[in-house]
Design a protein around this motif. Structure first.
Motif, PDB file in Angstrom:
ATOM      1  N   ARG A 152     -48.579  68.136   5.765  1.00 22.03           N
ATOM      2  CA  ARG A 152     -47.849  66.865   5.841  1.00 22.03           C
ATOM      3  C   ARG A 152     -46.474  67.094   6.456  1.00 22.03           C
ATOM      4  O   ARG A 152     -45.970  66.248   7.194  1.00 22.03           O
ATOM      5  CB  ARG A 152     -47.722  66.273   4.442  1.00 22.03           C
ATOM      6  CG  ARG A 152     -46.823  65.053   4.344  1.00 22.03           C
ATOM      7  CD  ARG A 152     -46.742  64.564   2.914  1.00 22.03           C
ATOM      8  NE  ARG A 152     -45.722  63.539   2.735  1.00 22.03           N
ATOM      9  CZ  ARG A 152     -45.370  63.030   1.550  1.00 22.03           C
ATOM     10  NH1 ARG A 152     -45.973  63.462   0.439  1.00 22.03           N
ATOM     11  NH2 ARG A 152     -44.431  62.127   1.474  1.00 22.03           N
ATOM     12  N   TRP A 153     -45.863  68.242   6.148  1.00 24.42           N
ATOM     13  CA  TRP A 153     -44.550  68.586   6.705  1.00 24.42           C
ATOM     14  C   TRP A 153     -44.637  69.710   7.726  1.00 24.42           C
ATOM     15  O   TRP A 153     -43.687  69.957   8.460  1.00 24.42           O
ATOM     16  CB  TRP A 153     -43.614  69.018   5.570  1.00 24.42           C
ATOM     17  CG  TRP A 153     -43.423  67.958   4.532  1.00 24.42           C
ATOM     18  CD1 TRP A 153     -42.593  66.869   4.603  1.00 24.42           C
ATOM     19  CD2 TRP A 153     -44.090  67.862   3.271  1.00 24.42           C
ATOM     20  NE1 TRP A 153     -42.691  66.120   3.459  1.00 24.42           N
ATOM     21  CE2 TRP A 153     -43.604  66.695   2.617  1.00 24.42           C
ATOM     22  CE3 TRP A 153     -45.031  68.650   2.613  1.00 24.42           C
ATOM     23  CZ2 TRP A 153     -44.047  66.310   1.359  1.00 24.42           C
ATOM     24  CZ3 TRP A 153     -45.477  68.274   1.366  1.00 24.42           C
ATOM     25  CH2 TRP A 153     -44.982  67.103   0.746  1.00 24.42           C
ATOM     26  N   LEU A 154     -45.761  70.401   7.748  1.00 27.26           N
ATOM     27  CA  LEU A 154     -45.941  71.550   8.634  1.00 27.26           C
ATOM     28  C   LEU A 154     -47.167  71.337   9.505  1.00 27.26           C
ATOM     29  O   LEU A 154     -48.193  71.996   9.335  1.00 27.26           O
ATOM     30  CB  LEU A 154     -46.104  72.832   7.802  1.00 27.26           C
ATOM     31  CG  LEU A 154     -45.035  73.124   6.745  1.00 27.26           C
ATOM     32  CD1 LEU A 154     -45.435  74.341   5.913  1.00 27.26           C
ATOM     33  CD2 LEU A 154     -43.675  73.333   7.384  1.00 27.26           C
ATOM     34  N   PRO A 155     -47.108  70.407  10.458  1.00 26.06           N
ATOM     35  CA  PRO A 155     -48.295  70.133  11.279  1.00 26.06           C
ATOM     36  C   PRO A 155     -48.741  71.335  12.100  1.00 26.06           C
ATOM     37  O   PRO A 155     -49.892  71.378  12.553  1.00 26.06           O
ATOM     38  CB  PRO A 155     -47.839  68.977  12.173  1.00 26.06           C
ATOM     39  CG  PRO A 155     -46.341  69.054  12.186  1.00 26.06           C
ATOM     40  CD  PRO A 155     -45.963  69.558  10.831  1.00 26.06           C
ATOM     41  N   GLU A 156     -47.844  72.315  12.281  1.00 32.40           N
ATOM     42  CA  GLU A 156     -48.218  73.518  13.015  1.00 32.40           C
ATOM     43  C   GLU A 156     -49.341  74.291  12.329  1.00 32.40           C
ATOM     44  O   GLU A 156     -50.013  75.113  12.958  1.00 32.40           O
ATOM     45  CB  GLU A 156     -47.008  74.452  13.171  1.00 32.40           C
ATOM     46  CG  GLU A 156     -45.858  73.857  13.987  1.00 32.40           C
ATOM     47  CD  GLU A 156     -44.821  73.149  13.111  1.00 32.40           C
ATOM     48  OE1 GLU A 156     -43.671  73.036  13.540  1.00 32.40           O
ATOM     49  OE2 GLU A 156     -45.188  72.709  11.991  1.00 32.40           O
TER      50      GLU A 156
END
Length: 373
Positions: free
Chosen positions: A85-89
């Motif tokens: 959700r915060w780390l799409p990588e």
């Protein structure tokens, strides 16, 4: 507690040249003793003092663990939330078909990592102490754990990491270190604030830890590693930690003092952490049997990795350990543990890096244990 044997041990190690300088801090029965010895550099004259900051390496991790649990306690972070959700990588990652596989021999990840996976180091990525293609690629792309914090900006570092396959399916294994630094990127993105500000506001400030930060303009002790010709410089006094970092690493980026580290572990032992963080949560063993077995290949038998980003002893396997003992050791030559059964907190900060598992502080811990047992 009579600290004579402990201070004599440190003084002897300094006199023999094992450490140019070091500081120990010991708390027992409500009394804290701090003992500095030696100098800031080989052949130098500037003395180490009780307030000298050291690069604490992986002793950074408990500070980061308490910070993450503080945000969770305030309802700002759901530990079971999907980290992508915060780390799409880290979305749509691939996993090696087997540990030594080529980077193209992969299968899809069966699920995405949670915040809790990062906290417990079970997200699938981490230190590889081998010659595998993945270990080589991590080192080549500057995302492998090392003696210095990442020298890339967080977005670039995470993009490079996310482009590599995982070692394990998320939630199935345990891999050291990398989850801590990924967690730091996530905490900064969740809050929209630098980790330095969050740490000062939620952990070091409330506990009065004035010597703990990600960098300092004051001259640090020279950092050394043992070599064939004696101690070799790894980081000079005005090196990497003398300026604001490109990457604020809660895996290993802090400088701190022996008193500050002692106070943090003491606050955990006393259940006196700020922000509603409970020591029971910090010391919770959240690993499954499979994950714990994987962790013990690195930590050693009888140990686990607790939610506060530190080692917890489950079963005494060394003469200086007892069940419930917690803390950690950093590769730059720093070590700190609390032993509630002995009402003991002890810290040793040195500037000499360890060369391997048999080059650690075992003698220090045996003397500390014997002084109070």
């Amino acid at each position: 507690m009579d600290t004579t044997a402990l201070t004599a041990l440190l003084d002897r190690h300094v006199a023999e040249g094992r450490y140019p300088g070091a500081v120990l801090a010991v708390r027992h029965a409500g009394t804290t003793t701090v003992h500095p010895a030696g100098t800031l550099a080989v052949g130098g004259t500037d003395p180490v003092t009780a307030d000298t900051p050291f690069r604490v390496a992986s002793l950074t991790k408990p500070f980061g663990g308490v910070l993450a649990l503080s945000l969770a306690a305030d309802g700002l972070l759901d530990l079971d939330a999907d980290a992508t959700r915060w780390l799409p990588e880290l979305a749509d990652q691939q996993v090696l078909a087997h540990p030594d596989a080529e980077l193209t021999d992969v299968v899809p990840a069966e699920r995405t990592p949670t915040v809790r996976d990062l906290l417990h180091m079970t997200a699938g990525a981490g230190l590889r102490m081998d010659t595998s293609p993945l270990a080589h690629a991590m080192w080549e792309r500057q995302v492998s754990p090392g003696p210095l914090p990442p020298q890339l900006a967080p977005d670039e570092w995470l993009a490079r990491l996310g482009a590599l396959p995982l070692s394990d399916q998320p939630g199935e294994g345990w891999r050291y270190h990398t989850g801590s630094d990924v967690l730091g990127v996530l905490l900064a993105r969740v809050t929209g604030r630098p980790l330095a500000d969050l740490l000062a506001e939620r952990v070091t400030g409330p506990l009065g830890l004035t010597g703990t930060r990600f960098w300092t303009a004051a001259g640090l002790p020279t950092q050394y590693a043992p070599g064939d010709d004696g101690l070799q410089v790894v980081d000079p006094p005005h090196g990497v930690w003398s300026r604001p970092p490109a990457f604020e690493s809660i895996g290993g980026g802090l400088v701190s003092t022996a008193s500050d580290v002692c106070a943090l572990l003491g606050a955990i032992a006393d259940d006196a952490l700020p922000g509603g963080v409970r020591s029971a949560d910090v010391l919770r063993d959240g690993l499954t049997d499979t994950q714990r077995t994987a962790a013990q290949a690195f930590l050693g038998p009888g140990r686990t990795w607790a939610a506060g980003n530190l080692e917890l002893t489950l079963e005494a396997t060394d003469p200086w350990t007892t069940p419930g003992r917690f803390g950690w050791t950093g590769g730059t030559g720093t070590t700190a543990y609390a032993d509630p059964s002995l009402d003991l907190v002890a810290v040793l900060l040195t500037q000499r890096m360890m060369t391997g598992p048999h080059d650690g502080p075992e003698e220090f811990w045996q003397v500390a244990h014997d002084a109070v047992a």
